[in-house]
Design a protein around this motif. Sequence first.
Motif, PDB file in Angstrom:
ATOM      1  N   GLU A  30      10.458   0.997   5.231  1.00 23.01           N
ATOM      2  CA  GLU A  30      10.147   1.839   6.386  1.00 23.01           C
ATOM      3  C   GLU A  30      10.229   3.314   6.020  1.00 23.01           C
ATOM      4  OE1 GLU A  30       9.089   3.028  10.170  1.00 23.01           O
ATOM      5  OE2 GLU A  30       8.989   1.018   9.258  1.00 23.01           O
ATOM      6  N   ILE A  31      11.239   3.683   5.241  1.00 21.46           N
ATOM      7  CA  ILE A  31      11.383   5.083   4.809  1.00 21.46           C
ATOM      8  C   ILE A  31      10.207   5.482   3.923  1.00 21.46           C
ATOM      9  CG2 ILE A  31      12.768   6.665   3.411  1.00 21.46           C
ATOM     10  CD1 ILE A  31      15.241   5.107   4.346  1.00 21.46           C
ATOM     11  N   LEU A  32       9.855   4.616   2.981  1.00 18.59           N
ATOM     12  CA  LEU A  32       8.776   4.942   2.051  1.00 18.59           C
ATOM     13  C   LEU A  32       7.426   5.080   2.750  1.00 18.59           C
ATOM     14  CD1 LEU A  32       9.714   2.639  -0.977  1.00 18.59           C
ATOM     15  CD2 LEU A  32       9.977   5.110  -0.816  1.00 18.59           C
ATOM     16  N   THR A  33       7.177   4.287   3.767  1.00 16.08           N
ATOM     17  CA  THR A  33       5.894   4.369   4.479  1.00 16.08           C
ATOM     18  C   THR A  33       5.724   5.686   5.217  1.00 16.08           C
ATOM     19  OG1 THR A  33       6.847   3.223   6.396  1.00 16.08           O
ATOM     20  CG2 THR A  33       5.650   1.883   4.777  1.00 16.08           C
ATOM     21  N   ARG A  34       6.827   6.372   5.464  1.00 15.88           N
ATOM     22  CA  ARG A  34       6.762   7.648   6.189  1.00 15.88           C
ATOM     23  C   ARG A  34       6.579   8.848   5.258  1.00 15.88           C
ATOM     24  NH1 ARG A  34       8.864   7.196  11.512  1.00 15.88           N
ATOM     25  NH2 ARG A  34       9.635   5.093  11.963  1.00 15.88           N
ATOM     26  N   LEU A  35       6.577   8.595   3.953  1.00 15.01           N
ATOM     27  CA  LEU A  35       6.477   9.680   2.990  1.00 15.01           C
ATOM     28  C   LEU A  35       5.020   9.946   2.616  1.00 15.01           C
ATOM     29  CD1 LEU A  35       9.402   8.737   0.563  1.00 15.01           C
ATOM     30  CD2 LEU A  35       9.428  10.425   2.397  1.00 15.01           C
ATOM     31  N   PRO A  36       4.697  11.191   2.263  1.00 12.15           N
ATOM     32  CA  PRO A  36       3.330  11.488   1.810  1.00 12.15           C
ATOM     33  C   PRO A  36       3.063  10.846   0.460  1.00 12.15           C
ATOM     34  CG  PRO A  36       4.748  13.419   1.544  1.00 12.15           C
ATOM     35  CD  PRO A  36       5.552  12.400   2.317  1.00 12.15           C
ATOM     36  N   VAL A  37       1.781  10.665   0.154  1.00 14.32           N
ATOM     37  CA  VAL A  37       1.402   9.982  -1.075  1.00 14.32           C
ATOM     38  C   VAL A  37       1.901  10.730  -2.312  1.00 14.32           C
ATOM     39  CG1 VAL A  37      -0.572   9.270  -2.486  1.00 14.32           C
ATOM     40  CG2 VAL A  37      -0.589   8.873  -0.028  1.00 14.32           C
ATOM     41  N   LEU A  40       5.332   9.633  -2.970  1.00 18.38           N
ATOM     42  CA  LEU A  40       5.368   8.247  -3.446  1.00 18.38           C
ATOM     43  C   LEU A  40       5.006   8.172  -4.925  1.00 18.38           C
ATOM     44  CD1 LEU A  40       3.660   6.416  -0.453  1.00 18.38           C
ATOM     45  CD2 LEU A  40       6.084   6.401  -1.037  1.00 18.38           C
ATOM     46  N   MET A  41       4.092   9.030  -5.371  1.00 21.43           N
ATOM     47  CA  MET A  41       3.727   9.036  -6.783  1.00 21.43           C
ATOM     48  C   MET A  41       4.931   9.352  -7.659  1.00 21.43           C
ATOM     49  SD  MET A  41       0.558   8.224  -7.216  1.00 21.43           S
ATOM     50  CE  MET A  41       0.209   8.881  -8.832  1.00 21.43           C
ATOM     51  N   LYS A  42       5.846  10.190  -7.165  1.00 19.53           N
ATOM     52  CA  LYS A  42       7.054  10.536  -7.923  1.00 19.53           C
ATOM     53  C   LYS A  42       8.134   9.471  -7.760  1.00 19.53           C
ATOM     54  CE  LYS A  42       6.224  15.499  -7.287  1.00 19.53           C
ATOM     55  NZ  LYS A  42       6.766  16.767  -6.699  1.00 19.53           N
ATOM     56  N   GLN A  44       7.997   6.347  -7.327  1.00 21.28           N
ATOM     57  CA  GLN A  44       7.809   5.038  -7.957  1.00 21.28           C
ATOM     58  C   GLN A  44       8.577   4.929  -9.275  1.00 21.28           C
ATOM     59  OE1 GLN A  44       3.843   4.233  -9.486  1.00 21.28           O
ATOM     60  NE2 GLN A  44       3.381   6.424  -9.488  1.00 21.28           N
ATOM     61  N   TYR A  45       9.052   6.086  -9.796  1.00 19.16           N
ATOM     62  CA  TYR A  45       9.823   6.087 -11.042  1.00 19.16           C
ATOM     63  C   TYR A  45      11.330   6.116 -10.793  1.00 19.16           C
ATOM     64  CZ  TYR A  45       5.234   7.322 -12.887  1.00 19.16           C
ATOM     65  OH  TYR A  45       3.899   7.326 -13.195  1.00 19.16           O
ATOM     66  N   VAL A  46      11.756   6.052  -9.528  1.00 20.43           N
ATOM     67  CA  VAL A  46      13.185   6.060  -9.222  1.00 20.43           C
ATOM     68  C   VAL A  46      13.858   4.788  -9.738  1.00 20.43           C
ATOM     69  CG1 VAL A  46      14.863   5.956  -7.328  1.00 20.43           C
ATOM     70  CG2 VAL A  46      12.973   7.597  -7.238  1.00 20.43           C
ATOM     71  N   SER A  47      13.231   3.646  -9.492  1.00 20.93           N
ATOM     72  CA  SER A  47      13.789   2.375  -9.944  1.00 20.93           C
ATOM     73  C   SER A  47      12.686   1.330 -10.010  1.00 20.93           C
ATOM     74  CB  SER A  47      14.899   1.904  -8.995  1.00 20.93           C
ATOM     75  OG  SER A  47      14.359   1.547  -7.731  1.00 20.93           O
ATOM     76  N   LYS A  48      12.975   0.217 -10.650  1.00 19.51           N
ATOM     77  CA  LYS A  48      12.003  -0.873 -10.720  1.00 19.51           C
ATOM     78  C   LYS A  48      11.724  -1.445  -9.333  1.00 19.51           C
ATOM     79  CE  LYS A  48      13.038  -2.351 -15.452  1.00 19.51           C
ATOM     80  NZ  LYS A  48      13.488  -3.480 -16.310  1.00 19.51           N
ATOM     81  N   THR A  49      12.765  -1.473  -8.491  1.00 22.69           N
ATOM     82  CA  THR A  49      12.585  -1.994  -7.133  1.00 22.69           C
ATOM     83  C   THR A  49      11.627  -1.113  -6.341  1.00 22.69           C
ATOM     84  OG1 THR A  49      14.818  -2.910  -7.128  1.00 22.69           O
ATOM     85  CG2 THR A  49      13.748  -2.613  -4.988  1.00 22.69           C
ATOM     86  N   TRP A  50      11.846   0.205  -6.403  1.00 24.49           N
ATOM     87  CA  TRP A  50      10.968   1.115  -5.672  1.00 24.49           C
ATOM     88  C   TRP A  50       9.545   1.038  -6.224  1.00 24.49           C
ATOM     89  CZ3 TRP A  50      12.895   6.306  -3.391  1.00 24.49           C
ATOM     90  CH2 TRP A  50      14.023   6.058  -2.596  1.00 24.49           C
ATOM     91  N   CYS A  51       9.400   0.927  -7.537  1.00 22.08           N
ATOM     92  CA  CYS A  51       8.070   0.844  -8.144  1.00 22.08           C
ATOM     93  C   CYS A  51       7.342  -0.409  -7.670  1.00 22.08           C
ATOM     94  CB  CYS A  51       8.187   0.848  -9.661  1.00 22.08           C
ATOM     95  SG  CYS A  51       6.595   0.800 -10.520  1.00 22.08           S
ATOM     96  N   SER A  52       8.056  -1.542  -7.623  1.00 22.60           N
ATOM     97  CA  SER A  52       7.425  -2.793  -7.181  1.00 22.60           C
ATOM     98  C   SER A  52       7.036  -2.728  -5.717  1.00 22.60           C
ATOM     99  CB  SER A  52       8.373  -3.973  -7.422  1.00 22.60           C
ATOM    100  OG  SER A  52       9.555  -3.847  -6.644  1.00 22.60           O
ATOM    101  N   PRO A 142      -8.328  11.779  -4.499  1.00 26.57           N
ATOM    102  CA  PRO A 142      -7.552  13.010  -4.382  1.00 26.57           C
ATOM    103  C   PRO A 142      -6.063  12.771  -4.120  1.00 26.57           C
ATOM    104  CG  PRO A 142      -9.571  13.157  -3.098  1.00 26.57           C
ATOM    105  CD  PRO A 142      -9.433  11.728  -3.521  1.00 26.57           C
ATOM    106  N   SER A 143      -5.711  11.624  -3.531  1.00 25.30           N
ATOM    107  CA  SER A 143      -4.306  11.350  -3.219  1.00 25.30           C
ATOM    108  C   SER A 143      -3.510  11.063  -4.489  1.00 25.30           C
ATOM    109  CB  SER A 143      -4.200  10.159  -2.261  1.00 25.30           C
ATOM    110  OG  SER A 143      -4.847  10.426  -1.034  1.00 25.30           O
ATOM    111  N   THR A 144      -4.049  10.233  -5.372  1.00 25.61           N
ATOM    112  CA  THR A 144      -3.357   9.872  -6.610  1.00 25.61           C
ATOM    113  C   THR A 144      -3.835  10.704  -7.796  1.00 25.61           C
ATOM    114  OG1 THR A 144      -4.989   8.174  -7.148  1.00 25.61           O
ATOM    115  CG2 THR A 144      -3.116   7.504  -5.804  1.00 25.61           C
ATOM    116  N   ARG A 145      -4.911  11.479  -7.601  1.00 24.84           N
ATOM    117  CA  ARG A 145      -5.542  12.283  -8.644  1.00 24.84           C
ATOM    118  C   ARG A 145      -6.116  11.415  -9.769  1.00 24.84           C
ATOM    119  NH1 ARG A 145      -1.581  17.617  -9.188  1.00 24.84           N
ATOM    120  NH2 ARG A 145      -1.559  18.123  -6.954  1.00 24.84           N
ATOM    121  N   GLN A 146      -6.412  10.181  -9.461  1.00 22.98           N
ATOM    122  CA  GLN A 146      -7.058   9.319 -10.435  1.00 22.98           C
ATOM    123  C   GLN A 146      -8.535   9.687 -10.545  1.00 22.98           C
ATOM    124  OE1 GLN A 146      -7.741   5.275  -9.244  1.00 22.98           O
ATOM    125  NE2 GLN A 146      -7.952   4.510 -11.340  1.00 22.98           N
ATOM    126  N   VAL A 147      -9.043   9.780 -11.753  1.00 21.21           N
ATOM    127  CA  VAL A 147     -10.457  10.053 -12.017  1.00 21.21           C
ATOM    128  C   VAL A 147     -10.999   8.921 -12.873  1.00 21.21           C
ATOM    129  CG1 VAL A 147     -12.132  11.628 -13.039  1.00 21.21           C
ATOM    130  CG2 VAL A 147     -10.113  12.546 -11.884  1.00 21.21           C
TER     131      VAL A 147
END
Length: 396
Positions: A30-37, A40-42, A44-52, A142-147
């Motif tokens: 619920e907390i993560l869904t309220r965060l901007p993309v 979230l890009m940053k 996802q490297y906090v832990s394996k659980t957050w990344c999954s 533009p959200s993930t900056r993937q090209v």
Amino acid sequence: MKDKDQEYNKDGSNKGPSHLELISLDITVEILTRLPVKSLMKFQYVSKTWCSIIRSKYFINSLVSTPSPLFLISLRNYQMTNENAKKSLFLYTSLQEKDESSSLVANLDMTLTSDAKFSTPCPSVNGFISIFHKGRFVVCNPSTRQVVLLPEIEIAGTKWEFAFKVLGYDPVNDQYKAMCKKIFTKPDEDKDHIVLTLGGGKTHTWRQIKGPNHHYSPVTRGICMNGFVYYLAWTPDISRVVVCFDVRSEKLSIIKLELSASACWADSTSALINYKGELACAIIVGCFLHFWVLIDAKEHKWSNKFCELHRVWWDSITVDVPISIHGTNNVGEIIISPKYLLHNLGHFPIIYYDVVKEKFRKVQLKGVGDDEDCRARYGPCLVNISSEHCCNFNII
């Protein structure tokens, strides 16, 4: 004396608590869904659980299914100076206003630079946009900056230096597809349409598909709605038509659009837009708006409305400034703006026009090339607004 509330590790040290009270998984999601993309890009490297969690299909779909309505604003410079050694494409996002506010604030999300010019970005398709660069089809988020640079077009006997491109999304199969059509071709070459499927963890190649029975030349950019891509085109025998590309079946068809003689002027400003969930065609000729809404695609039936516009709504903007139509906002008002970001405009103006009430209102867009040095360095920039953009955390 030990503090009663002090906890010790099993080895007797007091460097920290022996355990941490864990936040439940539901609350974490619920907390993560309220965060901007961007956050979230940053994270996802906090832990394996957050990344999954962040990379899970369920989490990504929850973000896309309840998007905040966004404007995606692109600035494309087309002049090179001593101060500006490269061509640039700037991508901004702005929340759509929830009330009749007098201003919007945009934030720069992504910048692309090159020694060659970029094409005008196609409207946002479920958070992704497409451009043409150095003869290659490019898709970016533009959200993930993937090209993503799509494979070169290698089909025997054809040349694709110039091509009309669209990006489509099939919501049934959750698939993105790129489609190209050769332009500046002879009528007997008009069946040259190619498609490429994106993503899925596979290497895809371009493949030819059958075009419609009519020779045509595209006039407007494509707009993707409910699994179909539409764009306005000219045909020698029917005049203006709407070409429909079914993303799922990969079939193309023609929808006739009967226009009055005045609406077919070469200097008209036209666009296909999503008007309250229905396909609509808006054409501005001088001080008049021709507005059609598609009622029945199979029977080629449209409703028609004719409105007289009064240029007093431009205030200080002179009548000879070219304008563009960019779709509609979240309440169905047509978005109109100057075509270029000029040196003397101040904050970039957006005009909203209510077709039903036949009323205008003006909003200032802040944060887009407001700096005088920026405007002087990059010169007049071509402005495009995609009114149905959303943050999408998907990687393709």
